[in-house]
Design a protein around this motif. Structure first.
Motif, PDB file in Angstrom:
ATOM      1  N   LEU A 151      39.303   1.899 -19.590  1.00  0.00           N
ATOM      2  CA  LEU A 151      38.985   0.919 -18.658  1.00  0.00           C
ATOM      3  C   LEU A 151      39.936   0.020 -18.555  1.00  0.00           C
ATOM      4  O   LEU A 151      40.548  -0.384 -17.419  1.00  0.00           O
ATOM      5  N   ILE A 155      42.185  -0.890 -15.182  1.00  0.00           N
ATOM      6  CA  ILE A 155      42.228  -2.457 -14.554  1.00  0.00           C
ATOM      7  C   ILE A 155      43.504  -3.022 -14.635  1.00  0.00           C
ATOM      8  O   ILE A 155      44.074  -3.634 -13.291  1.00  0.00           O
ATOM      9  N   ARG A 158      45.171  -1.237 -11.653  1.00  0.00           N
ATOM     10  CA  ARG A 158      44.685  -1.899 -10.230  1.00  0.00           C
ATOM     11  C   ARG A 158      45.338  -3.296  -9.846  1.00  0.00           C
ATOM     12  O   ARG A 158      45.526  -3.559  -8.883  1.00  0.00           O
ATOM     13  N   GLN A 159      45.296  -3.864 -11.155  1.00  0.00           N
ATOM     14  CA  GLN A 159      45.897  -5.314 -10.922  1.00  0.00           C
ATOM     15  C   GLN A 159      47.441  -5.294 -10.578  1.00  0.00           C
ATOM     16  O   GLN A 159      47.780  -5.951  -9.726  1.00  0.00           O
ATOM     17  N   GLY A 180      45.782 -11.838 -14.878  1.00  0.00           N
ATOM     18  CA  GLY A 180      44.845 -10.921 -15.459  1.00  0.00           C
ATOM     19  C   GLY A 180      45.288 -10.329 -16.729  1.00  0.00           C
ATOM     20  O   GLY A 180      45.908 -11.171 -17.684  1.00  0.00           O
TER      21      GLY A 180
END
Length: 272
Positions: A151, A155, A158-159, A180
């Motif tokens: 995960l 993430i 994607r960021q 992030g």
């Protein structure tokens, strides 16, 4: 499998399916390690019969194979589709016209597939299922480490993708992403990657500590997270040192990457 891909695509100077080959290498090796006794009986010994049902395998074998499959499907599909859409892969522009070096790049991938997936392959060879100890709290902690690391990596990716799209739209002019997860680590995707393979290795250890294996097998399987850490730690550090000399329009290279000295790395590199 890698040799077959190399025989087909090296003469064509075609690198578009390099990452697809890596993904298929992981999946096929996992399948063979899980079904080897049945495949051997069927195709080598001439004993007819169907392949065993998934329910016949130990839970730890299924969890390890599923973890590797999930990781491979996500990363492999992304990289393969990107290369096909782009019409090629600039990583190989210099070496694909040199058959010896281009072949070496393909064969180096086989080494990477073999070492990184080692905990899964070794655990899958332990059959029948009753030879595997039952799942313990250590196994559940390993699963949690894998899931959280996966995960974390998703993430981070994607960021980074959102940051890159925003930069392409001229919404910011940042040289490096600092928001992030990227605000707490320069390469959170690598943190996730090492965590993924540490979790997979840890999940395999109880089975690898049974009497069926030598005492050194657990240490041998640890080459998986150690090799992953070594590649991301050393070769990415080398790339980062040279980032400041790259032109502003260098495109993002997100891949199971072959760097010039012939070593494979996986990662996100953006010349900003």
């Amino acid at each position: 499998m890698v040799a077959v891909f190399a025989l087909v695509f090296v003469p064509q100077q075609n690198e578009k399916y390099y990452d697809l080959c890596g993904a298929l290498g992981f999946l096929s090796t996992t399948f063979v390690s899980l079904y080897y006794p049945s495949l051997k009986a069927k195709f080598l010994d001439g004993i007819p019969g169907p392949l065993p049902a998934l329910s016949s395998f130990a839970p730890r074998q299924l969890l390890l194979s599923a973890a590797l499959g999930i990781w491979t499907a996500r990363l492999g599909s992304f990289l393969a589709l990107r290369a096909v859409k782009a019409g090629g892969d600039s990583r190989f522009d210099e070496i694909k016209t040199q058959p010896a070096k281009f072949t070496g790049a393909w064969l180096a991938q086989a080494t990477w597939v073999s070492l990184v997936g080692l905990p899964v392959y070794l655990c899958n060879t332990l059959q029948p299922a009753y030879l595997h100890p039952s799942l313990t709290p250590r196994d559940y902690a390993s699963i949690a480490l894998f899931a959280s690391s996966f995960l974390f990596e998703v993430i981070a990716d994607r960021q980074k993708s959102a940051w890159r799209r925003a930069k392409d739209r001229k919404e910011h002019d940042e040289r490096f992403i600092t928001s992030g997860l990227w605000s707490i680590s320069r390469h959170p995707n690598y943190v996730g990657e090492v965590g993924i393979w540490t979790g997979i290795w840890a999940l395999s250890t109880i089975s690898l500590q049974t009497a069926a294996f030598s005492r050194s097998t657990v240490a041998l399987a640890a080459l998986s997270p150690l090799f992953t850490w070594f590649l991301t730690r050393n070769f990415m550090a080398r790339i980062v040192r040279f980032r400041v000399f790259l032109p502003l329009n260098v495109q993002e290279t997100r891949s199971l990457a072959m760097i010039p000295n012939g070593c494979i790395i996986r990662g996100t590199f953006s010349g900003s």
